[in-house]
Write an enzyme that holds these catalytic residues in place. Structure first.
Site, short mmCIF file in Angstrom:
data_model
loop_
_atom_site.label_atom_id
_atom_site.label_comp_id
_atom_site.label_asym_id
_atom_site.label_seq_id
_atom_site.Cartn_x
_atom_site.Cartn_y
_atom_site.Cartn_z
N TYR A 1 0.83 -1.20 0.00
CA TYR A 1 0.00 0.00 0.00
C TYR A 1 0.87 1.26 0.00
O TYR A 1 1.89 1.31 0.67
CB TYR A 1 -0.88 0.04 1.26
CG TYR A 1 -1.77 -1.14 1.49
CD1 TYR A 1 -2.20 -1.95 0.44
CD2 TYR A 1 -2.21 -1.46 2.77
CE1 TYR A 1 -3.05 -3.03 0.67
CE2 TYR A 1 -3.05 -2.54 3.01
CZ TYR A 1 -3.45 -3.33 1.96
OH TYR A 1 -4.28 -4.39 2.20
N GLU B 1 -16.26 0.44 23.89
CA GLU B 1 -17.44 0.76 23.07
C GLU B 1 -18.00 2.15 23.37
O GLU B 1 -18.75 2.70 22.56
CB GLU B 1 -18.53 -0.30 23.30
CG GLU B 1 -18.16 -1.66 22.74
CD GLU B 1 -19.13 -2.76 23.18
OE1 GLU B 1 -19.77 -2.60 24.24
OE2 GLU B 1 -19.23 -3.77 22.45
#
Ligand code: ZN
Ligand code: ZN
Length: 396
Positions: free
Chosen positions: A294, A367
């Protein structure tokens, strides 16, 4: 104005994140994850199509005229045996969402819910890019080749990556290079085998390999401007048969990480010169094979500045500008095509054990960061759509 999410958005997003976390899938095997994404988009009434085998592109069309923003989430997991202790830990031994892509996908679905429900006031359109195989071999390029940025034509793209360097609730936006090019190299040293007691009748590939490993440190230490980052890591080394046999061959593999295009282009020649020169000095021969990966992620400076200013003015979100990393990310390909920003979402919180970096078997994701992530994605899409985030003109 604070970004206040719909009451059900965060809870549903966390639920979906746990569902994906329990069923991790590796690159281009994300069939179940793809079905979850399609199920959620169907429930929201959002049009979608499949791309790049296991990817999904969704489109939300606003009722008002405006620009087109794309939001990207990666979907794949890693071949790691999970040891996080999370209640929703992987049910597939040897596979784990240790990079947070489960949360990326779930947050993008959360943003989709918000944007779809606000379609009447939404300017332009929003393209939802659910991408497979970020950890390899790469799903961004096939998505682009299949037209993911073309219909509708995208003006600017953003992504979020969870980041344990930043505290929960923080967003990191940095202009310029933020992730590195990740290139791979393979070296084979060939000598001449023989009896371990008669080195003079052989060409020992092992001391030659040792000298090559040390000499390669010079690429970073002595041959590169200290202000330009480069990493040369030898990750594997393999050779020899037993204690009393001289090895005729050693194989090594490594990775080279750079931000700068010129430095990247010059690295291969440096590695070849050093490997060949040292091998020659030891009477051995060597082969070098480069595998280009990449490119670096370059955040569009104007877009990054405008996005950060937009969040500061209109939300309560804490914004920082973290230093770049030498990690790789194939979001780079999207950001080469259209102005792009890779933003970071802080998840560090000792109280919930969210302290380990990505790719660790102990990786845990706080979370509580997810509502901030969703609000950030929504803000980007709305801001690009109505022009309150400035998109560089004539970018393509
Ligand atoms: Zn990763
Ligand atoms: Zn990742």
């Amino acid at each position: 104005m604070t970004s206040v999410l719909l009451p059900e958005t965060a809870a549903r997003s966390i639920e979906v994140r746990r569902e994906i976390h329990r069923h991790p899938e590796l690159g281009f095997e994300e069939h179940n994850t793809q079905r979850i994404v399609e199920r959620e988009l169907d429930a929201l009434g959002i049009e979608h199509r499949r791309v790049a085998r296991t990817g999904v592109v969704g489109v939300i069309r606003g009722a008002q005229r405006g620009r087109v923003a794309a939001l990207r989430a990666d979907m794949d997991a890693l071949p790691i045996v999970e040891d996080s202790g999370e209640a929703c830990a992987s049910e597939v031994r040897g596979k784990m969402h240790a990079c947070g892509h489960d949360a990326h996908t779930a947050m993008l679905l959360g943003a989709a819910r918000e944007l779809q429900s606000a379609r009447e006031t939404l300017h332009g359109a929003v393209v939802l890019l659910f991408q497979p195989a970020e950890e390899g071999p790469g799903g961004a390029l096939p998505m682009i080749e299949e037209g993911a940025l073309d219909d509708p034509r995208v003006d600017a793209v953003a992504m979020l990556h969870v980041d344990s360097r930043l505290a929960t609730g923080t967003i990191g936006i940095t202009a310029g290079p933020v992730n590195a090019a990740a290139d791979e190299f393979h070296v084979t040293i060939r000598g001449k085998g023989g009896h371990g007691a008669s080195p003079h009748k052989a060409v020992d590939a092992i001391p030659c390999a040792a000298a090559v490993v040390l000499a390669l440190q010079n690429v970073a230490a002595r041959e590169t401007d200290p202000l330009a980052p480069i990493v040369v890591t030898i990750g594997t080394i393999d050779g020899g048969y037993r204690n009393n046999v001289i090895a005729d061959r050693v194989k090594m593999t490594g990775t080279i990480r750079t931000h700068d295009a010129e430095l990247r282009a010059g690295a291969e020649a440096k590695v070849r010169r050093i490997v060949d020169g040292v091998a020659g000095a030891y009477g051995a021969t060597a082969e070098v094979q480069m595998l280009y990966g990449y490119p670096p992620v370059i955040n569009d400076a104007a877009l990054a500045a405008s996005f950060a200013a937009h969040l500061r003015e209109r939300t309560e979100i804490r914004i920082e500008a973290p230093v770049p990393t030498m990690g790789g990310e194939d979001f780079a390909y999207f950001a080469q095509r259209v102005p792009g920003v890779m933003a970071r979402l802080g998840i560090y919180d000792e109280a919930v054990g969210s302290i380990h970096s990505g790719h660790s078997p102990q990786f845990r994701l706080d979370e509580a960061a997810m509502p901030t992530g969703i609000a950030t994605l929504v803000a980007f899409a709305r801001g690009v759509g109505d022009g309150s985030i400035a998109v560089p003109a004539g970018a393509r």
